[in-house]
Design an enzyme around this catalytic site. Structure first.
Site, PDB file in Angstrom:
ATOM      1  N   ASP A   1      13.556   7.173  -8.089  1.00 10.90           N
ATOM      2  CA  ASP A   1      14.909   7.260  -7.530  1.00 10.90           C
ATOM      3  C   ASP A   1      15.535   5.880  -7.464  1.00 10.90           C
ATOM      4  OD1 ASP A   1      13.101   6.298  -5.619  1.00 10.90           O
ATOM      5  OD2 ASP A   1      14.394   6.909  -3.968  1.00 10.90           O
TER       6      ASP A   1
ATOM      7  N   CYS B   1      -7.785   3.562  26.210  1.00 11.71           N
ATOM      8  CA  CYS B   1      -7.512   3.753  24.785  1.00 11.71           C
ATOM      9  C   CYS B   1      -8.806   4.129  24.070  1.00 11.71           C
ATOM     10  CB  CYS B   1      -6.925   2.478  24.184  1.00 11.71           C
ATOM     11  SG  CYS B   1      -6.677   2.571  22.396  1.00 11.71           S
TER      12      CYS B   1
ATOM     13  N   GLN C   1      18.851  11.152  -1.661  1.00 13.13           N
ATOM     14  CA  GLN C   1      19.546   9.879  -1.446  1.00 13.13           C
ATOM     15  C   GLN C   1      20.925  10.159  -0.849  1.00 13.13           C
ATOM     16  OE1 GLN C   1      18.574   6.845  -1.502  1.00 13.13           O
ATOM     17  NE2 GLN C   1      16.520   7.099  -2.356  1.00 13.13           N
TER      18      GLN C   1
ATOM     19  N   CYS D   1     -10.511  -1.405  21.975  1.00  9.04           N
ATOM     20  CA  CYS D   1     -10.491  -1.261  23.432  1.00  9.04           C
ATOM     21  C   CYS D   1     -11.828  -0.747  23.947  1.00  9.04           C
ATOM     22  CB  CYS D   1      -9.353  -0.331  23.848  1.00  9.04           C
ATOM     23  SG  CYS D   1      -7.723  -0.984  23.443  1.00  9.04           S
TER      24      CYS D   1
ATOM     25  N   CYS E   1      -9.575   3.635  20.928  1.00 13.19           N
ATOM     26  CA  CYS E   1      -9.849   2.881  19.694  1.00 13.19           C
ATOM     27  C   CYS E   1     -11.105   2.018  19.854  1.00 13.19           C
ATOM     28  CB  CYS E   1      -8.649   2.014  19.312  1.00 13.19           C
ATOM     29  SG  CYS E   1      -8.611   0.379  20.070  1.00 13.19           S
TER      30      CYS E   1
ATOM     31  N   GLY F   1      16.021   5.905   0.806  1.00  8.33           N
ATOM     32  CA  GLY F   1      17.221   5.079   0.752  1.00  8.33           C
ATOM     33  C   GLY F   1      17.680   4.588   2.099  1.00  8.33           C
TER      34      GLY F   1
ATOM     35  N   ASP G   1       4.233   6.413  -3.870  1.00  7.30           N
ATOM     36  CA  ASP G   1       5.688   6.453  -4.020  1.00  7.30           C
ATOM     37  C   ASP G   1       6.021   6.162  -5.487  1.00  7.30           C
ATOM     38  OD1 ASP G   1       5.213   3.769  -4.262  1.00  7.30           O
ATOM     39  OD2 ASP G   1       6.385   3.174  -2.532  1.00  7.30           O
ATOM     40  N   SER G   2       7.296   6.182  -5.826  1.00 10.26           N
ATOM     41  CA  SER G   2       7.670   6.128  -7.244  1.00 10.26           C
ATOM     42  C   SER G   2       7.828   4.715  -7.778  1.00 10.26           C
ATOM     43  CB  SER G   2       8.997   6.859  -7.435  1.00 10.26           C
ATOM     44  OG  SER G   2      10.034   6.137  -6.796  1.00 10.26           O
ATOM     45  N   GLY G   3       7.870   3.742  -6.890  1.00  4.39           N
ATOM     46  CA  GLY G   3       8.167   2.373  -7.300  1.00  4.39           C
ATOM     47  C   GLY G   3       9.631   2.026  -7.117  1.00  4.39           C
ATOM     48  N   GLY G   4      10.479   3.041  -7.012  1.00  6.91           N
ATOM     49  CA  GLY G   4      11.919   2.789  -6.911  1.00  6.91           C
ATOM     50  C   GLY G   4      12.289   1.917  -5.724  1.00  6.91           C
ATOM     51  N   PHE G   5      11.703   2.206  -4.588  1.00 11.01           N
ATOM     52  CA  PHE G   5      12.094   1.460  -3.393  1.00 11.01           C
ATOM     53  C   PHE G   5      11.800  -0.027  -3.538  1.00 11.01           C
ATOM     54  CE2 PHE G   5      11.185  -0.486   0.701  1.00 11.01           C
ATOM     55  CZ  PHE G   5      12.397  -0.297   1.327  1.00 11.01           C
TER      56      PHE G   5
ATOM     57  N   ASP H   1       5.299   7.556   6.919  1.00 12.61           N
ATOM     58  CA  ASP H   1       4.458   6.432   6.531  1.00 12.61           C
ATOM     59  C   ASP H   1       5.167   5.179   6.990  1.00 12.61           C
ATOM     60  OD1 ASP H   1       5.602   4.642   4.076  1.00 12.61           O
ATOM     61  OD2 ASP H   1       6.383   6.684   3.984  1.00 12.61           O
TER      62      ASP H   1
ATOM     63  N   HIS I   1      -6.357  -1.023  16.648  1.00 11.95           N
ATOM     64  CA  HIS I   1      -5.723  -0.506  17.863  1.00 11.95           C
ATOM     65  C   HIS I   1      -4.360   0.116  17.542  1.00 11.95           C
ATOM     66  CE1 HIS I   1      -4.193  -0.155  21.945  1.00 11.95           C
ATOM     67  NE2 HIS I   1      -3.073  -0.680  21.459  1.00 11.95           N
TER      68      HIS I   1
HETATM   69 ZN   LIG Z   1      -7.000   0.405  21.684  1.00 13.56          ZN
END
Ligand SMILES: [Zn+2]
Length: 382
Positions: free
Chosen positions: A145, A301, A187, A306, A303, A214, A66-70, A263, A333
């Site tokens: 931004d 599951c 934005q 599990c 993963c 934003g 990301d740009s760092g703005g956030f 994300d 998980h």
């Molecule tokens: Zn799991």
């Protein structure tokens, strides 16, 4: 990459508690790392000198920065409660009694802020953000931004949006490196007119894709409205990234509105706090009711946690004993849960069965569904 996809977040160049090999095993394709954090520590030059971000964090798959703005501006939002927006002060500067120092000050050229690590004064501009992201060497980089918070009014949100648009053009002009996709950022807060105007403006520039950033308002309904106002005006060929969103219930409504990339730190952050995703909703594993529970987090599951047979009772014990393995097993998980859901969403989109999957998932997960539609002209009571 096949879209839609979900990016685990490696804030400071590491998805907390999870190795790259484990991320591969989970089916992660793209990671997102934060420019703000890597800029402050260890510094972009250090990452570049150590071979660039892919080599630095041993991830040979795609990376987004990301740009760092956030991060720069969200540090400031928290300090603005009870503080006039125009009072730009830093630690050590004289300020009225009882008012907190403001951590970020914006001007036409960029933003000056105070490092959360060592209190030093730092500065980012569109040009330095791009230069830093080029030094880090991610595959997709974002324009610098100025995001706004839900507390900002329409006037300020418009000013910040206009500034973001001017910065977008400067980011494009500042590009020096080939082979990196540059995304513009829409934005405009939770204001219909501003979001549409921003989407049209950014959509008219020669970016490779777009991120929606934003303030997304104060509710899920606001967020859906922001997407409705924005998406219509963006080039159809562009991939669209919704920044910072990715709870399971969000994925359906946002994919249906045209989001391709997500994300979110939620799977790992919630995991470290003992909150685990299951098909029946979130489970708080630290509760005493799990003390004697021999079952896995989720039957069936796929993963590691599990599949290896770790019981709920064992996981609860690990959290109670502050064992580091608790964070890893919970994160594995939760990441699997979201990445697997995303995989099922991709298959359902291809098969034309997204609404069936959505209804089945949300009914059991226990979250009401909000259908796409015409959103009102304002959101969040603004
Ligand atoms: Zn799991």
């Amino acid at each position: 990459m096949e879209t839609p996809f979900f990016c685990p977040v490696g804030t400071a160049g590491s998805v907390k508690g999870v190795t790259p090999a484990e991320l591969r095993e989970l089916g992660a394709g793209v990671l997102l790392a934060n420019t703000y954090h890597l800029f402050l520590r260890p510094g972009a030059e250090t990452v570049r000198d150590l071979g660039g971000l892919h080599r630095f964090m041993a991830w040979d798959g795609p990376i987004i920065t990301d740009s760092g703005g956030f991060q720069v501006f969200s540090l400031g939002f928290g300090m603005e409660h009870g503080v006039g927006k125009q009072i730009g002060m830093f630690p050590g500067e004289e300020r009225p009694r009882g008012q907190a120092a403001k951590l970020v000050r914006v001007d036409e050229n960029g933003a000056t802020f105070t490092s959360h690590i060592d209190g030093t004064r730092q500065r980012l501009t569109p040009e330095t953000s791009i230069a830093i992201q080029e030094a880090l060497g991610a595959d997709i980089v974002l324009a610098f931004d100025e995001p706004t918070s839900p507390l900002h009014d329409a006037d300020y949100t418009r000013q910040a949006m206009d500034r973001t648009h001017r910065w977008a053009e400067r980011c494009l002009a500042a590009r020096r490196r080939d082979g990196q996709a540059l995304y513009g950022i829409v934005q405009g807060g939770a204001f219909a007119e501003l979001r549409s105007a921003s989407a049209r403006f950014i959509g008219g520039l020669p970016f490779d894709g777009v991120a929606i950033g934003g303030s997304l308002g104060k509710s899920k309904a606001d967020m859906h409205a922001v997407l409705d106002w924005s998406m219509l005006h963006l080039p159809t060929a562009w991939p669209r990234h919704l920044l910072g969103i990715g709870e399971p219930e969000d994925l359906f409504a946002c994919v249906e509105r045209g989001v391709d990339q997500f994300d979110c730190v939620a799977p790992t952050r919630l995991g470290r706090h003992g909150q685990l995703y299951t098909a029946d909703g979130r489970l708080q594993i630290t509760g005493s009711e799990h003390r004697e529970d021999p079952r896995p987090i989720q039957d069936g599951c796929g993963c590691y946690t599990c599949g290896a047979g770790f019981s709920r009772g064992y996981l609860r014990h690990l959290f109670a004993a502050n064992e580091l393995l608790a964070y890893t097993l919970a994160s594995l998980h939760n990441l699997y849960f979201v990445l697997d859901l995303m995989r099922r969403i991709r298959l359902a989109v291809c098969a034309g069965e997204l609404s069936e999957l959505r209804d089945e998932f949300l009914a059991r997960y226990g979250v009401a569904y909000a259908a796409p539609g015409v959103s009102p002209q304002s959101a969040g009571g603004q």
